[in-house]
Design a protein around this motif. Structure first.
Motif, PDB file in Angstrom:
ATOM      1  N   PRO A 265      20.392 -17.833 -10.538  1.00 23.39           N
ATOM      2  CA  PRO A 265      20.487 -16.423  -9.699  1.00 23.39           C
ATOM      3  C   PRO A 265      21.636 -15.956  -9.673  1.00 23.39           C
ATOM      4  CG  PRO A 265      21.051 -18.445  -8.499  1.00 23.39           C
ATOM      5  CD  PRO A 265      20.646 -19.315 -10.212  1.00 23.39           C
ATOM      6  N   SER A 266      21.955 -14.823  -9.209  1.00 23.97           N
ATOM      7  CA  SER A 266      23.223 -13.884  -9.613  1.00 23.97           C
ATOM      8  C   SER A 266      23.566 -13.933  -8.363  1.00 23.97           C
ATOM      9  CB  SER A 266      23.224 -12.618  -9.874  1.00 23.97           C
ATOM     10  OG  SER A 266      22.457 -11.978 -11.394  1.00 23.97           O
ATOM     11  N   ASN A 267      24.369 -15.006  -7.820  1.00 24.74           N
ATOM     12  CA  ASN A 267      25.154 -15.171  -6.716  1.00 24.74           C
ATOM     13  C   ASN A 267      26.561 -16.076  -7.057  1.00 24.74           C
ATOM     14  OD1 ASN A 267      24.418 -18.109  -6.719  1.00 24.74           O
ATOM     15  ND2 ASN A 267      22.778 -17.572  -5.023  1.00 24.74           N
ATOM     16  N   SER A 268      27.663 -16.734  -6.183  1.00 22.53           N
ATOM     17  CA  SER A 268      28.553 -17.416  -6.409  1.00 22.53           C
ATOM     18  C   SER A 268      28.284 -18.669  -6.803  1.00 22.53           C
ATOM     19  CB  SER A 268      29.195 -17.767  -5.284  1.00 22.53           C
ATOM     20  OG  SER A 268      29.664 -16.426  -4.638  1.00 22.53           O
ATOM     21  N   ILE A 269      27.620 -19.466  -6.431  1.00 21.67           N
ATOM     22  CA  ILE A 269      27.236 -20.443  -7.224  1.00 21.67           C
ATOM     23  C   ILE A 269      25.795 -21.134  -8.783  1.00 21.67           C
ATOM     24  CG2 ILE A 269      25.205 -22.554  -6.752  1.00 21.67           C
ATOM     25  CD1 ILE A 269      25.608 -22.317  -3.655  1.00 21.67           C
ATOM     26  N   GLY A 270      25.461 -19.086  -8.403  1.00 23.26           N
ATOM     27  CA  GLY A 270      24.886 -19.277 -10.480  1.00 23.26           C
ATOM     28  C   GLY A 270      25.992 -18.867 -11.259  1.00 23.26           C
ATOM     29  N   ASP A 271      27.292 -18.367 -10.579  1.00 26.62           N
ATOM     30  CA  ASP A 271      28.337 -18.329 -11.968  1.00 26.62           C
ATOM     31  C   ASP A 271      29.344 -19.256 -12.251  1.00 26.62           C
ATOM     32  OD1 ASP A 271      27.674 -15.021 -11.735  1.00 26.62           O
ATOM     33  OD2 ASP A 271      29.418 -14.850  -9.533  1.00 26.62           O
ATOM     34  N   GLY A 272      29.012 -19.862 -10.932  1.00 28.21           N
ATOM     35  CA  GLY A 272      29.683 -21.331 -11.247  1.00 28.21           C
ATOM     36  C   GLY A 272      29.361 -22.236 -12.197  1.00 28.21           C
ATOM     37  N   ALA A 273      27.836 -22.179 -12.234  1.00 26.88           N
ATOM     38  CA  ALA A 273      27.237 -22.836 -13.316  1.00 26.88           C
ATOM     39  C   ALA A 273      27.739 -22.360 -14.443  1.00 26.88           C
ATOM     40  CB  ALA A 273      25.755 -23.091 -13.018  1.00 26.88           C
ATOM     41  N   VAL A 274      27.777 -20.847 -14.605  1.00 27.53           N
ATOM     42  CA  VAL A 274      28.198 -20.650 -16.023  1.00 27.53           C
ATOM     43  C   VAL A 274      29.703 -20.368 -16.786  1.00 27.53           C
ATOM     44  CG1 VAL A 274      28.517 -17.984 -16.887  1.00 27.53           C
ATOM     45  CG2 VAL A 274      26.186 -18.568 -15.423  1.00 27.53           C
ATOM     46  N   SER A 275      30.028 -20.745 -15.655  1.00 24.70           N
ATOM     47  CA  SER A 275      31.692 -21.243 -15.853  1.00 24.70           C
ATOM     48  C   SER A 275      31.654 -22.022 -16.158  1.00 24.70           C
ATOM     49  CB  SER A 275      32.991 -20.436 -14.890  1.00 24.70           C
ATOM     50  OG  SER A 275      32.366 -19.463 -14.003  1.00 24.70           O
ATOM     51  N   GLU A 276      32.161 -22.881 -15.491  1.00 22.63           N
ATOM     52  CA  GLU A 276      31.621 -24.525 -15.991  1.00 22.63           C
ATOM     53  C   GLU A 276      31.223 -24.382 -17.609  1.00 22.63           C
ATOM     54  OE1 GLU A 276      33.137 -28.798 -15.072  1.00 22.63           O
ATOM     55  OE2 GLU A 276      33.575 -26.419 -14.034  1.00 22.63           O
ATOM     56  N   LEU A 277      30.220 -24.002 -17.820  1.00 20.74           N
ATOM     57  CA  LEU A 277      29.470 -24.401 -19.463  1.00 20.74           C
ATOM     58  C   LEU A 277      30.046 -23.608 -20.497  1.00 20.74           C
ATOM     59  CD1 LEU A 277      25.522 -23.436 -17.980  1.00 20.74           C
ATOM     60  CD2 LEU A 277      26.390 -25.281 -18.901  1.00 20.74           C
ATOM     61  N   ARG A 278      31.222 -22.364 -19.617  1.00 20.39           N
ATOM     62  CA  ARG A 278      32.061 -21.353 -20.419  1.00 20.39           C
ATOM     63  C   ARG A 278      32.939 -22.595 -20.824  1.00 20.39           C
ATOM     64  NH1 ARG A 278      30.886 -15.617 -17.900  1.00 20.39           N
ATOM     65  NH2 ARG A 278      29.017 -15.081 -18.874  1.00 20.39           N
ATOM     66  N   LYS A 279      33.504 -23.323 -19.368  1.00 19.72           N
ATOM     67  CA  LYS A 279      35.052 -23.764 -19.614  1.00 19.72           C
ATOM     68  C   LYS A 279      35.356 -24.920 -21.249  1.00 19.72           C
ATOM     69  CE  LYS A 279      36.075 -26.943 -16.685  1.00 19.72           C
ATOM     70  NZ  LYS A 279      35.834 -27.878 -15.315  1.00 19.72           N
ATOM     71  N   PHE A 280      33.784 -25.269 -21.086  1.00 22.13           N
ATOM     72  CA  PHE A 280      33.937 -26.706 -22.300  1.00 22.13           C
ATOM     73  C   PHE A 280      33.234 -26.161 -23.949  1.00 22.13           C
ATOM     74  CE2 PHE A 280      32.403 -29.122 -18.601  1.00 22.13           C
ATOM     75  CZ  PHE A 280      33.823 -29.984 -18.722  1.00 22.13           C
ATOM     76  N   GLY A 281      33.527 -24.721 -23.068  1.00 27.70           N
ATOM     77  CA  GLY A 281      32.687 -23.652 -24.890  1.00 27.70           C
ATOM     78  C   GLY A 281      31.421 -23.498 -25.647  1.00 27.70           C
ATOM     79  N   VAL A 282      30.278 -23.728 -24.149  1.00 24.43           N
ATOM     80  CA  VAL A 282      28.688 -23.424 -24.534  1.00 24.43           C
ATOM     81  C   VAL A 282      28.904 -21.693 -24.208  1.00 24.43           C
ATOM     82  CG1 VAL A 282      27.074 -24.278 -23.992  1.00 24.43           C
ATOM     83  CG2 VAL A 282      28.720 -25.198 -23.617  1.00 24.43           C
ATOM     84  N   ASP A 283      27.851 -21.461 -25.671  1.00 21.62           N
ATOM     85  CA  ASP A 283      27.556 -20.062 -25.188  1.00 21.62           C
ATOM     86  C   ASP A 283      26.288 -19.698 -24.430  1.00 21.62           C
ATOM     87  OD1 ASP A 283      26.277 -17.898 -26.315  1.00 21.62           O
ATOM     88  OD2 ASP A 283      25.745 -17.764 -27.602  1.00 21.62           O
ATOM     89  N   THR A 284      26.810 -19.154 -23.420  1.00 26.04           N
ATOM     90  CA  THR A 284      25.908 -18.841 -22.368  1.00 26.04           C
ATOM     91  C   THR A 284      25.173 -17.131 -22.154  1.00 26.04           C
ATOM     92  OG1 THR A 284      28.046 -17.323 -20.378  1.00 26.04           O
ATOM     93  CG2 THR A 284      27.151 -20.523 -20.559  1.00 26.04           C
ATOM     94  N   LYS A 285      25.601 -16.306 -23.303  1.00 25.63           N
ATOM     95  CA  LYS A 285      24.831 -15.317 -23.638  1.00 25.63           C
ATOM     96  C   LYS A 285      23.517 -14.992 -22.482  1.00 25.63           C
ATOM     97  CE  LYS A 285      26.828 -14.197 -27.526  1.00 25.63           C
ATOM     98  NZ  LYS A 285      27.840 -15.212 -27.850  1.00 25.63           N
ATOM     99  N   ASN A 286      22.820 -16.444 -23.509  1.00 27.54           N
ATOM    100  CA  ASN A 286      21.045 -16.752 -23.643  1.00 27.54           C
ATOM    101  C   ASN A 286      20.392 -16.964 -22.059  1.00 27.54           C
ATOM    102  OD1 ASN A 286      20.568 -15.062 -25.429  1.00 27.54           O
ATOM    103  ND2 ASN A 286      21.218 -17.027 -26.791  1.00 27.54           N
ATOM    104  N   ILE A 287      21.732 -17.339 -21.048  1.00 28.46           N
ATOM    105  CA  ILE A 287      20.796 -17.821 -19.525  1.00 28.46           C
ATOM    106  C   ILE A 287      20.996 -15.880 -19.264  1.00 28.46           C
ATOM    107  CG2 ILE A 287      21.807 -18.724 -16.988  1.00 28.46           C
ATOM    108  CD1 ILE A 287      23.657 -19.998 -18.127  1.00 28.46           C
ATOM    109  N   THR A 288      19.842 -16.423 -18.618  1.00 29.32           N
ATOM    110  CA  THR A 288      19.026 -15.354 -17.439  1.00 29.32           C
ATOM    111  C   THR A 288      19.401 -15.242 -16.123  1.00 29.32           C
ATOM    112  OG1 THR A 288      16.748 -15.273 -19.234  1.00 29.32           O
ATOM    113  CG2 THR A 288      16.845 -14.189 -16.664  1.00 29.32           C
TER     114      THR A 288
END
Length: 340
Positions: free
Chosen positions: A57-80
């Motif tokens: 979802p486009s909310n703070s918790i969804g943003d937090g999950a994306v940020s956590e993945l990015r922190k490790f260098g995971v490509d998140t561009k294909n997350i809907t």
């Protein structure tokens, strides 16, 4: 080397501190976790180009999950992005003879309510060499079975290797539903990953002379399990983790790999467990890494098991170790001595 793509649900993990029981303490630690996300982060730590696919979802918790993945260098561009909520799981860690408890609160999560049109697999697989999913994802609903099958078909068209961890979760679906769905999906899979229980729960394929709840595991019996899985679906490789559970804290841990011709058993590790959640995912990531790096069959299973052994010493879902640490253990340094 091409990209690895993993697909599944990342959840909010809420757990009491240490070994407290639910509501024994007034705090819950909030982190993230989920089978395919755990694999993606392990692979990123190993230096692999990896893309994680889900819906959040486009909310703070969804943003937090994306940020956590990015922190490790995971490509998140294909997350809907879309939907209303992030799934949650509550974890109470077990100790001694008291087993861990996992409670799901993931109904109506964004990924559970995803539709086929949410994912452009031609775009997602543009750089891909390997695709990984687990049996947890299709367990979320018939729509996810369909989405997984479309992804597998697209991967096959592109000659992308496909791995699947059977990962049966009885709290998500019945054995009958699991067998029907996974039989439909496994015909596309090249590398099957299972544990000492999954093959029995999903396909009714059981090892002889083993009693996992009584603490007896006959490794030789799993040769037949691997052979039957190979015969049923024509997998290129079957990898099985072998856990002898002495208590919630102490397990013996090893693995077996079958390539259709030979059986390869890893060395066995005596684990004193800090956190076992994500142990199977770290095994899968180690297996994928070793395969992509063209290791020998024996080294593939040794690397996967060593990576997973280290994960059991780390709090949280994610395996925060490097290739050099895995190789050190794989090559025999299991002393745990201080490194100065």
């Amino acid at each position: 080397m091409g990209q690895v793509v993993t697909f599944g649900e990342i959840m909010l993990r809420l757990a009491p501190n240490g070994y407290y029981r639910f509501f024994q303490d007034d705090q819950l630690q909030a982190t993230f976790g989920g089978g395919e996300a755990n694999v993606a982060i392990s692979l990123a730590n190993f230096g692999i180009d990896v893309s994680y696919v889900t819906k959040l979802p486009s909310n703070s918790i969804g943003d937090g999950a994306v940020s956590e993945l990015r922190k490790f260098g995971v490509d998140t561009k294909n997350i809907t992005r879309g939907g209303n909520r992030v799934g949650i799981y509550f974890l109470e860690k077990g100790a001694s003879q008291r087993g861990s408890v996992c409670i799901y609160d993931r109904a109506h999560s964004a990924i559970q309510e995803a539709c086929v049109d949410d994912f452009d697999w031609d775009k997602i697989f543009n750089k891909a060499e390997w695709f990984h999913f687990t049996g947890i994802t299709p367990a979320l609903g018939d729509n996810l079975v369909e989405i997984c099958e479309i992804a597998c078909k697209k991967a096959k068209e592109r000659k992308i290797k496909i791995s699947c961890d059977l990962n049966y979760r009885g709290k998500l679906w019945s054995r009958e539903k699991a067998r029907k769905a996974m039989s439909r999906l496994c015909k596309y899979v090249d590398v099957c990953i299972s544990n000492e229980e999954d093959a029995k729960d999903v396909f009714g394929i059981e090892a002889a002379n083993s009693d996992i709840y009584g603490g007896h595991l006959d490794k030789e019996g799993y040769k037949s399990v691997a052979e039957q899985l190979k015969e049923k679906f024509d997998f290129e490789k079957v990898a099985i983790t072998l856990r002898t559970s002495i208590s919630a804290n102490d397990n013996n841990w090893s693995g077996m790999l079958y390539d259709g011709k030979e059986f390869y058993f890893s060395k066995e590790y005596n684990l004193h467990i800090v956190d076992r959640v994500g142990g199977g995912d770290s095994f899968g990531a180690g297996l994928i890494y070793a395969c992509l790096n063209n290791m020998s069959e024996q080294d593939i299973i040794e690397f996967a098991v060593a990576a997973s052994a280290l994960k059991h010493s780390i709090e949280g879902d994610f395996n925060r170790v490097s290739v050099s640490e895995v190789r050190k253990l794989m090559c025999g340094d299991a002393s745990g001595r201080v490194q100065r």
